[in-house]
Design an enzyme around this catalytic site. Structure first.
Site, short mmCIF file in Angstrom:
data_model
loop_
_atom_site.label_atom_id
_atom_site.label_comp_id
_atom_site.label_asym_id
_atom_site.label_seq_id
_atom_site.Cartn_x
_atom_site.Cartn_y
_atom_site.Cartn_z
N LYS A 83 0.85 -1.19 0.00
CA LYS A 83 0.00 0.00 0.00
C LYS A 83 0.89 1.24 0.00
CE LYS A 83 -4.24 0.73 2.42
NZ LYS A 83 -4.92 0.62 3.73
O1 G3P Z 1 -7.61 1.27 5.69
C1 G3P Z 1 -7.95 2.55 5.38
C2 G3P Z 1 -9.33 3.02 5.78
O2 G3P Z 1 -10.29 2.04 5.64
C3 G3P Z 1 -9.40 3.85 7.01
O3 G3P Z 1 -10.69 4.02 7.54
O4 G3P Z 1 -12.27 4.73 9.29
O5 G3P Z 1 -9.82 5.33 9.50
O6 G3P Z 1 -11.28 6.44 7.81
P1 G3P Z 1 -11.01 5.20 8.60
#
Ligand code: G3P
Length: 219
Positions: A83
């Site tokens: 990533k």
């Molecule tokens: O893995 C990346 C993403 O899904 C992060 O989610 O909830 O931290 O915005 P969030």
């Protein structure tokens, strides 16, 4: 639609993998920071459980350092997807790693122009962050629709991985938009199963069955 778990928590990953519903895992530095142990061990253990892509994020910001980090991560296990954040350096690293056969997920995508560039750099996946756009009063799902339209126009094979999903309707809307993958926190995955009418229906069926069970079973 493929369902990934957005977590580095091995117990949750094992639980969902055992249901036969897990297509892959995404992690990020925040999710990794919540787990005990060493980064590479955490990743390796996840890879041993998941029969599919396991996303591991680089923490360098310069292209040459991202490339070195990405190569190291890819050596860990055949399931690793590297990533890389959406920056000019990130796309240089994406191009190099992709040309070496290392799959790259370009992450922190917040606009269709970023997704277009990531696809041109050879990304295997892009991760639009829907919840974080909703958080600042944008409609995150529109981004997914725009990316899919752009990729369809030009036949890009980059898969759209809907990320930052916060609730079941995000998953449903991503599926309706045609996202290839949704990555979900374990809590959201569990919420997908639930409907009160299902529980009420099971209770009624069993109550009616139990009333005449002895006759039905000939006892
Ligand atoms: O893995 C990346 C993403 O899904 C992060 O989610 O909830 O931290 O915005 P969030």
């Amino acid at each position: 639609m493929k369902l990934f778990l957005d977590t580095a928590h091995l117990e949750d990953i094992k639980r969902v993998a055992a249901m036969g519903l897990l297509d892959g895992v995404t992690t990020n530095p925040t999710l990794i920071s919540r787990e005990e142990g060493k980064f590479k061990d955490i990743l390796y253990n996840i890879c041993e459980v998941v029969k599919g892509p396991v996303n591991a994020e680089v923490v360098s910001l310069k292209a040459d350092e991202m490339i070195a980090e990405g190569r190291e991560l890819a050596k860990l296990h055949e399931n690793i997807v590297v990533k890389i954040p959406m920056t000019p350096d990130g796309l240089v690293a994406t191009k190099t790693l992709s040309s070496e056969g290392i799959p790259v997920n370009v992450t922190l995508i917040f606009s269709p122009s970023q997704a277009l560039l990531a696809a041109k750099a050879g990304a295997a996946y892009v991760s639009p962050f829907l919840g974080r756009l909703d958080d600042i009063s944008h409609v995150g799902m529109e981004l997914v629709q725009q990316i899919i339209a752009i990729y369809d126009n030009y036949g890009f094979s980059t898969e759209v991985l809907a990320a930052s999903l916060r609730h079941p309707m995000h998953v449903v809307e991503a599926a309706l938009a045609g996202a290839d993958i949704a990555t979900l926190p374990p809590k959201v995955f569990d919420q997908l199963f639930k409907h009160p009418l299902t529980d009420i229906g099971i209770d009624r069926f069993l109550a009616d069955w139990n009333k005449v069970k002895d006759r039905l079973l000939g006892q």
